[in-house]
Design a protein around this motif. Structure first.
Motif, PDB file in Angstrom:
ATOM      1  N   GLN A  75       0.819  -1.212   0.000  1.00 40.50           N
ATOM      2  CA  GLN A  75       0.000   0.000   0.000  1.00 40.50           C
ATOM      3  C   GLN A  75       0.855   1.266   0.000  1.00 40.50           C
ATOM      4  OE1 GLN A  75      -3.216  -0.269  -0.638  1.00 40.50           O
ATOM      5  NE2 GLN A  75      -2.683  -2.461  -0.697  1.00 40.50           N
ATOM      6  N   ASN A  79      -0.352   3.178  -2.934  1.00 45.40           N
ATOM      7  CA  ASN A  79      -1.371   4.133  -2.470  1.00 45.40           C
ATOM      8  C   ASN A  79      -0.871   4.956  -1.294  1.00 45.40           C
ATOM      9  OD1 ASN A  79      -3.593   3.072  -4.237  1.00 45.40           O
ATOM     10  ND2 ASN A  79      -3.279   1.237  -2.982  1.00 45.40           N
ATOM     11  N   ASN A  82      -3.147   7.773   0.237  1.00 48.50           N
ATOM     12  CA  ASN A  82      -4.259   7.310   1.070  1.00 48.50           C
ATOM     13  C   ASN A  82      -3.771   6.816   2.424  1.00 48.50           C
ATOM     14  OD1 ASN A  82      -5.994   7.903  -0.998  1.00 48.50           O
ATOM     15  ND2 ASN A  82      -6.154   5.802  -1.743  1.00 48.50           N
ATOM     16  N   TYR A  86      -4.956   8.368   6.119  1.00 45.62           N
ATOM     17  CA  TYR A  86      -5.447   7.616   7.280  1.00 45.62           C
ATOM     18  C   TYR A  86      -4.571   7.869   8.506  1.00 45.62           C
ATOM     19  CZ  TYR A  86      -8.985   4.887   4.777  1.00 45.62           C
ATOM     20  OH  TYR A  86     -10.106   4.502   4.089  1.00 45.62           O
ATOM     21  N   LYS A 109     -10.107  -1.516   4.854  1.00 45.07           N
ATOM     22  CA  LYS A 109      -9.559  -1.264   3.526  1.00 45.07           C
ATOM     23  C   LYS A 109      -8.048  -1.465   3.589  1.00 45.07           C
ATOM     24  CE  LYS A 109     -13.025   2.059   1.922  1.00 45.07           C
ATOM     25  NZ  LYS A 109     -13.248   3.450   1.429  1.00 45.07           N
ATOM     26  N   LYS A 110      -7.472  -1.887   2.519  1.00 49.97           N
ATOM     27  CA  LYS A 110      -6.049  -2.207   2.532  1.00 49.97           C
ATOM     28  C   LYS A 110      -5.174  -1.018   2.919  1.00 49.97           C
ATOM     29  CE  LYS A 110      -6.369  -6.041  -0.730  1.00 49.97           C
ATOM     30  NZ  LYS A 110      -5.931  -6.592  -2.048  1.00 49.97           N
ATOM     31  N   GLU A 111      -5.533   0.191   2.419  1.00 44.91           N
ATOM     32  CA  GLU A 111      -4.754   1.376   2.779  1.00 44.91           C
ATOM     33  C   GLU A 111      -4.879   1.686   4.263  1.00 44.91           C
ATOM     34  OE1 GLU A 111      -7.102   1.071   0.414  1.00 44.91           O
ATOM     35  OE2 GLU A 111      -6.940   2.698  -1.057  1.00 44.91           O
ATOM     36  N   GLU A 112      -6.093   1.523   4.818  1.00 44.60           N
ATOM     37  CA  GLU A 112      -6.310   1.788   6.241  1.00 44.60           C
ATOM     38  C   GLU A 112      -5.579   0.741   7.082  1.00 44.60           C
ATOM     39  OE1 GLU A 112      -9.921   2.487   9.506  1.00 44.60           O
ATOM     40  OE2 GLU A 112     -10.401   1.899   7.439  1.00 44.60           O
TER      41      GLU A 112
END
Length: 639
Positions: A75, A79, A82, A86, A109-112
């Motif tokens: 991530q 990303n 993002n 977070y 979510k993967k980014e979170e």
């Protein structure tokens, strides 16, 4: 826009996770061992990735069996904006920490989930990553005042490096078997021994890594080496590690254990195992007959002369396509002369003036001889000499009348205008003086080693004239513009030679390599004792030896590294002995930093006189090595 600004600053990437057992503190010891050229960088126990970020490789495979860690890296790579968004939502409070810790990362979510991983890592106690039997993160709040869990610059810099890597989750064995190819560089930082409840691996995964797993890893390392990969492995200084990797170079270094609560246990010893690739031999060493011209070079008893190794040296060198060669430590001059006889352009160099004189007379010189009638005139006193040898060395090496003749010859030779005739005459004088000495050296006075050989019975005058004839007979034109240099090999300026032959003084803790101590008298002749300081308090009246880095183990290693770097564009052939240091593996490691291929050609050899302090005989059997460094395009391709 913000990411573009980060790029323009060229921020050096660094680890974005705190990591128990991270290798940041060991980078100074690991980085010098990294090969200069390699295919892919592969790290299957990525952890905090200190070495990966320090190298920032263009082609990399990074992996781990911890899926949460791998998600974080993916991530950040794909990303990062993002993930940062977070992270900015989190606060460094106990309440926020335990609320975030209670979340199931798989349902986010993967980014979170990636942001959660970083946040917990930077705010939990000591940066630990520990899970319970259910796989739930259970490290307590760290109570840090201002942890930087959203370091935007670091995250953007890490993202740029991670984008160039293949990031995968899996067992190290499956990762290595899927991705490794010959020529790759692999860094292995497995869970350290001894296995205990404090093992690093237990902090990051529910899986276990037992002693049998370390045995399996050692087998895989051997497979990687035989495949042609360079492997560096780290572990604790544990007996099993030494047992498993006994065949490789192991270095023990002092480290700190930041994770321990007990200050007394924060010191440790880590090891670095450097496993060099086994390469398929590209050379076919078949000794070939040498040109008859080589046999005309005057025989010498010079310490370390490679006259007996010429067939093997040429068998190696003839595998390559080259026109110009540098004989960097020319010594007796025989190797440079052999290359000249093979039609090569030769540059001979040595820090000893006597050696440079030899090669001036017989390597650089293509046509000029010293007629015997002119040589005879040099034996006749034309003007009074300075009587330097008569006064300084009276009663030490030669009879009074011989010392007088040496002074006459010195004076007359100094008056010769032709540089090549002068070199021939001085070479003949040096040769005559050496032949008139029992054992041919000047480390003792008198003639207690007189064995009655014929050379000692001949007069100095006869020895001089015979030497002139011998040198004249060795002079020939190979059609090339050859050169003799007198200088420090570390400083000599030579532009991009095709091949460099290196035969430096051999360093060994059991012997000395002081050529000046053995040959100070004839070296003094070559220099006319200019620029040297005779030590009047010594029995032999020697002068101080020239400074050389090859007088210590570290100095020799550093000197080789400097030379290999300096001539990294050339084919390298190095003569070195099995009883010398650096060791064979260390020499290969040094050369591998600058050459694609390094091969070791062992040659059984017997030195002609003892050079060991504790030698019981005057013949020491050792193994001579030829270290050959080259790139694939250097090998001769027959049409």
């Amino acid at each position: 826009m913000e990411q573009v600004l980060k790029k323009e600053k060229h921020i050096q990437a660094k680890p974005i996770m705190k990591w128990a057992g991270g290798k940041t503190q060991m980078l100074g010891d690991i980085m010098p061992k990294i090969p200069q050229k390699y295919g892919k960088y592969i790290e299957p126990f990525i952890g905090g990735g200190a070495l990966f970020f320090a190298l920032s490789p263009d082609k990399a495979i990074i992996a781990d069996s911890n899926p949460e860690l791998i998600n974080m890296y993916r991530q950040v790579a794909d990303n990062v904006e993002n993930v940062i968004a977070y992270l900015k939502k989190y606060k460094n409070t106990k309440e926020d920490f335990y609320e975030v810790r209670s979340l199931d990362w798989l349902k986010l979510k993967k980014e979170e989930a990636a942001a959660r991983t970083i946040y917990l890592n930077k705010t939990c106690f000591n940066g630990l990553y520990r899970v319970n039997k259910k796989g739930q993160f259970n490290v307590p709040f760290g109570k840090y005042k201002a942890p930087n869990f959203c370091d935007e610059e670091a995250l953007y810099a890490a993202s740029e490096v991670l984008k160039k890597a293949t990031i995968t989750c899996g067992d190290y064995l499956s990762v290595l078997k899927e991705y490794v190819e010959p020529g790759d560089f692999i860094f292995l930082d497995p869970p350290y021994l001894p296995i205990s409840e404090y093992s690093d691996f237990k902090r990051y995964t529910k899986e276990q890594f037992y002693e049998e797993d370390h045995v399996e890893l050692a087998k895989e390392v051997k497979r990687l080496q035989e495949l042609g990969c360079h492997v560096i492995l780290t572990n604790s200084n544990h007996p099993l590690v030494h047992e498993l990797y006994a065949d490789y170079k192991i270095e023990v270094i002092q480290t700190k254990r930041y994770i321990s609560c007990n200050g007394n246990k924060r010191k440790g010893e880590d090891i670095i195992v450097d496993i060099l690739p086994k390469q398929k031999s590209m050379l076919k060493i078949v000794p070939k007959p040498l040109p008859e011209q080589v046999m005309k070079y005057p025989a010498t008893r010079y310490m370390g002369s490679k006259s007996k190794l010429l067939p093997q040296i040429w068998a190696v060198a003839s595998q390559f396509n080259f026109d110009a060669v540098v004989d960097l430590f020319s010594g007796s001059g025989i190797v440079g002369y052999m290359f000249k006889a093979q039609g090569k352009t030769v540059i001979s160099n040595d820090y000893m003036a006597m050696s440079a004189t030899f090669t001036k007379a017989m390597v650089e010189n293509n046509r000029v001889i010293l007629p015997l009638e002119e040589a005879k005139k040099l034996l006749i006193e034309k003007k009074e000499s300075d009587h330097f040898v008569e006064n300084t060395f009276q009663g030490l090496y030669y009879k009074d009348e011989e010392n007088k003749l040496i002074d006459i010859l010195r004076t007359n030779i100094a008056g010769i205008r032709d540089q090549y005739k002068k070199a021939i005459a001085m070479t003949a004088l040096i040769r005559a003086c050496t032949k008139k000495r029992p054992r041919g050296i000047f480390t003792y006075t008198g003639d207690r080693y007189n064995d009655g050989r014929n050379d000692l019975l001949k007069s100095l005058e006869q020895q001089f004239l015979e030497a002139v004839e011998s040198i004249n007979n060795a002079i020939f034109d190979n059609g090339c513009e050859n050169k003799s240099k007198h200088g420090d090999a570390m400083e000599v300026k030579i532009k991009h030679p095709d091949l460099v032959y290196i035969d430096p003084p051999y360093y060994s803790p059991l012997s000395d390599n002081e050529y000046v101590r053995r040959y100070h008298f004839v070296e003094g002749l070559a220099r006319d004792w200019k620029g040297v300081e005779i030590q009047e308090n010594t029995v032999t009246k020697k002068f101080k030896s020239y400074p050389t880095p090859f007088s210590t183990r570290k100095g020799a290693a550093d000197a080789f590294d400097k030379l290999f770097k300096k001539f990294s564009d050339s084919i390298l052939i190095v003569s070195y002995s099995s009883n010398s240091q650096p060791t064979q593996d260390e020499m290969v490691a040094l050369m591998s930093k600058y050459k694609e291929h390094v091969e070791v050609v062992p040659i059984d050899y017997t030195y002609s006189f003892g050079n060991q302090k504790h030698a019981k005989t005057n013949r020491n059997k050792v193994q001579e090595y030829l270290f050959v460094g080259f790139n694939g395009e250097d090998v001769w391709k027959k049409k």
